[in-house]
Design a protein around this motif. Structure first.
Motif, PDB file in Angstrom:
ATOM      1  N   ARG A  38       0.934  -1.144  -0.006  1.00 38.27           N
ATOM      2  CA  ARG A  38      -0.074   0.064   0.069  1.00 38.27           C
ATOM      3  C   ARG A  38       0.953   1.346   0.183  1.00 38.27           C
ATOM      4  NH1 ARG A  38      -2.594  -0.451   6.130  1.00 38.27           N
ATOM      5  NH2 ARG A  38      -0.896   0.134   7.324  1.00 38.27           N
ATOM      6  N   GLN A  39       0.332   2.203  -0.482  1.00 37.09           N
ATOM      7  CA  GLN A  39       1.253   3.529  -0.607  1.00 37.09           C
ATOM      8  C   GLN A  39      -0.175   4.725  -0.527  1.00 37.09           C
ATOM      9  OE1 GLN A  39       3.023   4.160  -4.388  1.00 37.09           O
ATOM     10  NE2 GLN A  39       4.534   5.297  -3.322  1.00 37.09           N
ATOM     11  N   VAL A  40       0.601   5.557   0.468  1.00 40.46           N
ATOM     12  CA  VAL A  40      -0.056   7.034   0.605  1.00 40.46           C
ATOM     13  C   VAL A  40       0.894   7.948   0.069  1.00 40.46           C
ATOM     14  CG1 VAL A  40      -1.338   6.239   2.588  1.00 40.46           C
ATOM     15  CG2 VAL A  40       0.919   7.216   2.733  1.00 40.46           C
ATOM     16  N   PRO A  41       0.333   9.222  -0.138  1.00 41.02           N
ATOM     17  CA  PRO A  41       0.981  10.305  -1.127  1.00 41.02           C
ATOM     18  C   PRO A  41       2.238  10.461  -0.146  1.00 41.02           C
ATOM     19  CG  PRO A  41      -1.153  10.812  -1.083  1.00 41.02           C
ATOM     20  CD  PRO A  41      -1.052   9.501  -0.480  1.00 41.02           C
ATOM     21  N   ALA A  42       3.482  10.892  -0.831  1.00 41.54           N
ATOM     22  CA  ALA A  42       4.621  11.282  -0.189  1.00 41.54           C
ATOM     23  C   ALA A  42       5.245  10.077   0.575  1.00 41.54           C
ATOM     24  CB  ALA A  42       4.607  12.510   0.422  1.00 41.54           C
ATOM     25  N   THR A  90      -5.833   3.693   5.203  1.00 39.93           N
ATOM     26  CA  THR A  90      -6.260   4.430   4.176  1.00 39.93           C
ATOM     27  C   THR A  90      -5.159   4.477   3.130  1.00 39.93           C
ATOM     28  OG1 THR A  90      -8.317   5.761   5.213  1.00 39.93           O
ATOM     29  CG2 THR A  90      -7.211   6.817   3.127  1.00 39.93           C
ATOM     30  N   ALA A  91      -5.175   4.103   1.852  1.00 43.62           N
ATOM     31  CA  ALA A  91      -4.154   4.117   1.055  1.00 43.62           C
ATOM     32  C   ALA A  91      -4.652   3.294  -0.271  1.00 43.62           C
ATOM     33  CB  ALA A  91      -2.869   3.187   1.568  1.00 43.62           C
ATOM     34  N   VAL A  92      -3.660   3.561  -1.138  1.00 41.72           N
ATOM     35  CA  VAL A  92      -4.059   2.920  -2.537  1.00 41.72           C
ATOM     36  C   VAL A  92      -3.128   1.495  -2.145  1.00 41.72           C
ATOM     37  CG1 VAL A  92      -3.507   2.762  -4.878  1.00 41.72           C
ATOM     38  CG2 VAL A  92      -4.137   4.870  -3.702  1.00 41.72           C
ATOM     39  N   TYR A  93      -3.915   0.522  -2.416  1.00 37.42           N
ATOM     40  CA  TYR A  93      -3.597  -0.919  -2.302  1.00 37.42           C
ATOM     41  C   TYR A  93      -3.396  -1.666  -3.496  1.00 37.42           C
ATOM     42  CZ  TYR A  93      -4.634  -0.819   2.630  1.00 37.42           C
ATOM     43  OH  TYR A  93      -4.508  -0.618   4.010  1.00 37.42           O
ATOM     44  N   TYR A  94      -2.067  -1.949  -3.760  1.00 32.28           N
ATOM     45  CA  TYR A  94      -1.475  -2.523  -5.066  1.00 32.28           C
ATOM     46  C   TYR A  94      -1.009  -4.134  -4.804  1.00 32.28           C
ATOM     47  CZ  TYR A  94      -0.286   2.361  -6.375  1.00 32.28           C
ATOM     48  OH  TYR A  94      -0.433   3.557  -6.766  1.00 32.28           O
ATOM     49  N   CYS A  95      -1.500  -4.892  -5.793  1.00 33.38           N
ATOM     50  CA  CYS A  95      -1.299  -6.350  -5.923  1.00 33.38           C
ATOM     51  C   CYS A  95      -0.134  -6.519  -6.754  1.00 33.38           C
ATOM     52  CB  CYS A  95      -2.454  -7.086  -6.640  1.00 33.38           C
ATOM     53  SG  CYS A  95      -2.093  -8.642  -6.884  1.00 33.38           S
ATOM     54  N   LYS A  96       0.710  -7.565  -6.310  1.00 31.82           N
ATOM     55  CA  LYS A  96       1.991  -7.886  -6.925  1.00 31.82           C
ATOM     56  C   LYS A  96       1.899  -9.322  -6.921  1.00 31.82           C
ATOM     57  CE  LYS A  96       7.127  -7.417  -6.126  1.00 31.82           C
ATOM     58  NZ  LYS A  96       8.304  -6.842  -5.378  1.00 31.82           N
ATOM     59  N   ALA A  97       2.708  -9.710  -8.154  1.00 36.89           N
ATOM     60  CA  ALA A  97       2.850 -11.197  -8.367  1.00 36.89           C
ATOM     61  C   ALA A  97       4.367 -11.362  -8.741  1.00 36.89           C
ATOM     62  CB  ALA A  97       2.247 -11.698  -9.449  1.00 36.89           C
ATOM     63  N   ALA A  98       5.020 -12.199  -8.138  1.00 32.96           N
ATOM     64  CA  ALA A  98       6.440 -12.452  -8.542  1.00 32.96           C
ATOM     65  C   ALA A  98       6.895 -13.897  -8.694  1.00 32.96           C
ATOM     66  CB  ALA A  98       7.165 -11.719  -7.373  1.00 32.96           C
ATOM     67  N   GLY A  99       7.873 -14.156  -9.518  1.00 33.08           N
ATOM     68  CA  GLY A  99       8.419 -15.518  -9.562  1.00 33.08           C
ATOM     69  C   GLY A  99       9.636 -15.647 -10.729  1.00 33.08           C
ATOM     70  N   LEU A 100       9.649 -16.764 -11.213  1.00 33.44           N
ATOM     71  CA  LEU A 100      11.037 -16.907 -12.071  1.00 33.44           C
ATOM     72  C   LEU A 100      10.397 -17.433 -13.285  1.00 33.44           C
ATOM     73  CD1 LEU A 100      13.271 -19.037  -9.752  1.00 33.44           C
ATOM     74  CD2 LEU A 100      13.157 -16.617 -10.079  1.00 33.44           C
ATOM     75  N   ASN A 101      11.017 -16.782 -14.305  1.00 41.37           N
ATOM     76  CA  ASN A 101      10.659 -17.367 -15.897  1.00 41.37           C
ATOM     77  C   ASN A 101      11.466 -18.624 -16.291  1.00 41.37           C
ATOM     78  OD1 ASN A 101      13.490 -16.637 -16.382  1.00 41.37           O
ATOM     79  ND2 ASN A 101      12.776 -14.857 -17.558  1.00 41.37           N
ATOM     80  N   ASP A 102      11.142 -19.060 -17.502  1.00 39.02           N
ATOM     81  CA  ASP A 102      11.877 -20.231 -17.728  1.00 39.02           C
ATOM     82  C   ASP A 102      13.420 -20.339 -17.975  1.00 39.02           C
ATOM     83  OD1 ASP A 102       9.382 -20.821 -20.569  1.00 39.02           O
ATOM     84  OD2 ASP A 102       9.400 -21.235 -18.136  1.00 39.02           O
ATOM     85  N   TYR A 103      13.978 -19.148 -17.620  1.00 38.05           N
ATOM     86  CA  TYR A 103      15.637 -19.170 -17.744  1.00 38.05           C
ATOM     87  C   TYR A 103      15.975 -18.901 -16.168  1.00 38.05           C
ATOM     88  CZ  TYR A 103      14.702 -18.352 -22.523  1.00 38.05           C
ATOM     89  OH  TYR A 103      14.373 -18.601 -23.851  1.00 38.05           O
ATOM     90  N   GLY A 104      15.013 -18.776 -15.421  1.00 34.86           N
ATOM     91  CA  GLY A 104      15.372 -18.717 -13.948  1.00 34.86           C
ATOM     92  C   GLY A 104      15.494 -17.367 -13.535  1.00 34.86           C
TER      93      GLY A 104
END
Length: 120
Positions: A38-42, A90-104
């Motif tokens: 999440r993030q709030v201004p500044a 109170t904030a803007v909530y962001y989803c994040k996805a992370a992982g490895l591609n076929d090359y690691g």
């Protein structure tokens, strides 16, 4: 790299609850970890919670005990149940996805953000 569609934000009174959802699709890498920030201004974006494909969770100190993250691996969807909400959530909530591609190589992607507003 991956499309993340968030939903569930809105306006709620202090002490209330909201549930956020984030569905991932069209990923070109294997998603291991999904989470919410999440993030709030500044201010810098901060960790809310993450969950791995295996179900391991991690929470930011300010939300531990009030928020619960869960995940449906079959649907590539992550949820954030937020209880006992406070105005400081109170904030803007962001989803994040992370992982490895076929090359690691590490890859990650962010959603567009959803506003959560908690009134006192």
């Amino acid at each position: 790299q991956v499309q993340l569609v968030e939903s569930g934000g809105g306006l709620v009174q202090a002490g209330g609850s909201l549930r956020l959802s984030c569905a991932a699709s069209r990923s070109i890498f294997r998603i291991n970890t999904m989470g919410w920030y999440r993030q709030v201004p500044a201010k810098q974006r901060e960790l809310v919670a993450t969950v791995t494909e295996g179900g391991s969770t991690n929470y930011g100190d300010s939300v531990a005990g009030r928020f619960t993250i869960s995940r449906d691996n079959a649907k590539n969807t992550v949820y954030l149940q937020m209880n006992d909400l406070k105005p400081e959530d109170t904030a803007v909530y962001y989803c994040k996805a992370a992982g490895l591609n076929d090359y690691g190589a590490y890859r990650s992607a962010w959603g567009q953000g959803t506003q959560v507003t908690v009134s006192s």
